[in-house]
Design an enzyme around this catalytic site. Structure first.
Site: not given
Ligand code: FPP
Length: 231
Positions: A11, A13, A28, A121
């Site tokens: 969480d 990003n 992301h 892994l």
């Molecule tokens: C949550 O952060 C994150 C996600 C919903 C997406 C996670 C996906 C990745 C990191 C991409 C990598 C995955 C692969 C398989 C290559 P948010 O966007 O909800 O963050 P926020 O709470 O700060 O808005």
């Protein structure tokens, strides 16, 4: 002790990007780099399995442009599956793959089949995953087999995670303190760790920190703990 299996709720990003006045998708992008860093760091630290929550059954409610960007990110990740094969890593995808774009679902199945017998892994990616959907799908699978009564082992085998261990530790970055429909049954006795670090900032140093915190926890599994002696 080093945890054998760590599961990550990646969480933060969006906030990482917003704080820099960048579009959310840049978060992301950097989150993907953090995932790749963490996979390598986990292998170096002797961890056997890592799970990443990449897309939940609830994430479909995000703006279409963000969903499209994430799907393209998954395509790029899957295009590099040969790297995982060369490193002897086993790739496992959990979630309802049938609802993902066809090419992504096919690619996930292909990557799983190709790396199935690898002994390094295990990297588990949760895509279109939600515990409630998983449990519903498991129950329907058992009903379709004609079962009128089930054992705990039947349920374990019908979950998407049937070929992986339960997590020893669930880490959520980004400061929120909840599990968000992630591995609810599998984490029944997992240690939980919540950190304010935003996922794109996660690295080997952060991983070592969470391993250190885990190593000080006493796991009792409903008992009294290993060192308990009768008075
Ligand atoms: C949550 O952060 C994150 C996600 C919903 C997406 C996670 C996906 C990745 C990191 C991409 C990598 C995955 C692969 C398989 C290559 P948010 O966007 O909800 O963050 P926020 O709470 O700060 O808005």
């Amino acid at each position: 002790m080093t945890p054998s299996h760590i599961a990550f709720i990646m969480d933060g990003n969006g906030r990482w990007a917003e704080r820099r006045h960048l579009p959310r998708k840049y978060g992301h992008k950097m989150g993907t780099e953090a995932l790749e860093r963490t996979v390598e760091a986990a292998a170096e630290c002797g961890i056997k399995t890592v799970t990443f929550y990449a897309f939940s059954t609830e994430n479909w409610s995000r703006p279409q442009s963000e969903i499209d960007y994430l799907m393209d990110t998954f395509r790029k990740f899957l295009a590099r599956k040969n790297d995982y094969q060369e490193k002897n890593y086993r790739l496992v995808f959990i979630g309802n793959l049938g609802k993902l774009p066809q090419d992504i679902a096919d690619s996930c199945r292909d990557a799983m089949a190709r790396t199935e017998s690898n002994t390094g892994l295990t990297v588990v990616i949760a895509m279109n995953y939600g515990s409630w959907e998983e449990i519903t799908s498991a129950v329907n699978q058992l009903l379709a087999q004609g079962k009128t009564q089930v054992t705990e082992q039947d349920i374990v085998r019908a979950l998407y995670t049937s070929t992986v261990s339960f997590p020893d530790l669930v880490v959520r970055t980004g400061g929120e303190i909840r599990l968000s429909n992630f591995l609810l049954l599998q984490s029944a006795y997992s240690e939980l760790l919540f950190t304010d670090t935003l996922w794109p900032d996660f690295d080997k140093k952060e991983l070592k920190k969470v391993i250190e915190i885990y190593s000080k926890r006493v796991r009792k599994f409903g008992g009294l703990g290993g060192d308990h002696v009768e008075a």
